[in-house]
Write an enzyme that holds these catalytic residues in place. Structure first.
Site, PDB file in Angstrom:
ATOM      1  CG  HIS A  10      -1.784  -1.074   1.025  1.00 57.50           C
ATOM      2  ND1 HIS A  10      -3.109  -1.273   0.140  1.00 57.50           N
ATOM      3  CD2 HIS A  10      -2.378  -2.194   2.171  1.00 57.50           C
ATOM      4  CE1 HIS A  10      -3.838  -2.044   0.174  1.00 57.50           C
ATOM      5  NE2 HIS A  10      -3.557  -2.524   1.458  1.00 57.50           N
ATOM      6  CG  ASP A  14      -3.104  -7.876   0.804  1.00 57.94           C
ATOM      7  OD1 ASP A  14      -2.024  -8.137   1.143  1.00 57.94           O
ATOM      8  OD2 ASP A  14      -3.888  -7.612   1.259  1.00 57.94           O
ATOM      9  CG  HIS A  52      -7.070  -5.355   1.726  1.00 59.34           C
ATOM     10  ND1 HIS A  52      -6.519  -6.148   2.794  1.00 59.34           N
ATOM     11  CD2 HIS A  52      -8.205  -4.494   2.106  1.00 59.34           C
ATOM     12  CE1 HIS A  52      -7.414  -6.760   3.653  1.00 59.34           C
ATOM     13  NE2 HIS A  52      -8.099  -5.903   3.108  1.00 59.34           N
ATOM     14  CG  ASP A 104      -5.025  -9.927   3.353  1.00 59.19           C
ATOM     15  OD1 ASP A 104      -4.960 -10.835   2.471  1.00 59.19           O
ATOM     16  OD2 ASP A 104      -5.358  -9.288   3.621  1.00 59.19           O
TER      17      ASP A 104
END
Length: 347
Positions: A163, A199, A201, A288
């Site tokens: 990120h 991931d 996200h 995740d």
């Protein structure tokens, strides 16, 4: 498989994070790495390697000098405001959105926090710089190992990185390890490199770093940003701009997506990787996507991670795995090491 382990990761230990309007214990915590390390030891998989330190100029290939200077001095500046801040994590409270200027760095430290961050859920702590820098060392070392002939390498570090942009942190991330690994490979002679982000996200920082370039293909399989963090990037129509047109592929999936839907997206990603013909692959390995993860709304099970590793092995590319998200600590080690074992035993 070489495992570049960040022995200093626990120096970054946030006390709390803001989550859905509440101050809660951090999901991103040292026990995440401890779980993976223990599972690697239990299976006897991977040779643990301590990274060599890399100069700041290597980080400046991805991150701006101004941002790196901020990160290096942030904790000292936080304490300079009030010595009592030693018992508090630093969080931003104001951001330069839209019509506000971001080109001039404020003198006020609290304003600097907002200038260089994207959320209020990422605590900056006394050991953040040390942990993040050592993680970046691991990533660059892993990339170099591939260029020296290793078939694969694993970066076991936290905080995660995907990120983080060229000049901002957020989503628990401060330095973009995947981007640093890819850039080092290019600097070391690779013509083209691909980054596959698995991931839950979207890897908004990685996308933004390479969005204008055609020497890095970025592919991300993730939760639809219309309902999931990071919300403001990761849509399917983001394909790159200028020279980078066509070198960005987002595969967003709706909430509740099954393992079958996820693996269908993975196959799409692998086909695109094959047509790009990179010299090496960087995998942002977030797990995740697991059905039991507290931050996920996908449905992968532990056995599915063996299949992921096996499929990636058949790409037949030198591959650096970079540990990213995954917050079901009890199952985390099993899920991560399943990917690595699936990869190692497939060929």
């Amino acid at each position: 498989m070489l495992t570049f382990y960040n022995e200093l990761h626990a120096q970054h230990r946030g006390r709390h994070e803001f989550f859905r309007g509440e101050l809660k214990p951090c999901f991103e915590k040292p026990e995440r790495v401890d779980s993976v390390l223990a599972e690697l030891g239990r299976r006897g998989l991977g040779r643990i390697v301590t990274p060599q330190g890399v100069p700041l100029m290597s980080l400046e290939r991805v991150h701006t000098p101004r941002y790196l200077h901020f990160l290096r001095h942030a904790w000292a500046d936080w304490l300079a405001l009030d010595p009592a801040n030693a018992d508090k994590d630093a969080f931003p409270a104001v951001w330069p959105v839209r019509s506000l200027r971001s080109d001039i760095e404020p003198d006020n430290f609290c304003a600097k926090l907002g200038l260089y961050s994207m959320d209020s859920g990422t605590p900056l702590t006394a050991g953040t710089w040390t942990a993040a820098k050592t993680g970046a060392d691991c990533a660059v070392n892993a990339a170099h190992a591939l260029r020296l002939g290793e078939r694969s390498a694993f970066v076991l570090s936290r905080p995660p990185g995907h990120h983080a942009g060229a000049d901002f942190y957020g989503g628990y991330c401060f330095l973009n390890n995947a981007a640093l690994a890819a850039q080092h490979m290019l600097d070391d002679g690779a013509r083209r490199v691909a980054i596959l982000d698995l991931d839950y996200h979207h890897g908004n920082g990685t996308q933004s770093i390479f969005y204008h370039r055609n020497d890095v293909l970025f592919i991300s399989i993730h939760a639809d940003p219309r309902y999931e963090y990071p919300f403001y990037l990761g849509h399917a129509d983001e394909k790159g701009v200028g020279a980078g047109q066509g070198c960005n592929l987002n595969l967003p999936l709706p909430a509740g997506s099954s393992a079958a839907s996820w693996f269908s997206a993975l196959e799409t990603a692998c086909i695109r990787l094959g047509s790009f013909a990179p010299d090496a692959l960087v995998v942002s390995l977030g797990v995740d996507t697991f059905a039991g993860d507290p931050l996920s709304r996908f449905a992968l099970q532990s056995a599915d991670y063996l299949r992921i590793g096996e499929r990636l092995a058949y790409l037949n590319l030198p591959t650096a795995f970079i540990f990213e998200g995954g917050y079901a600590v009890k199952e985390l080690g099993t899920n991560v090491v399943n990917v690595l074992e699936g990869y190692e035993t497939a060929l």
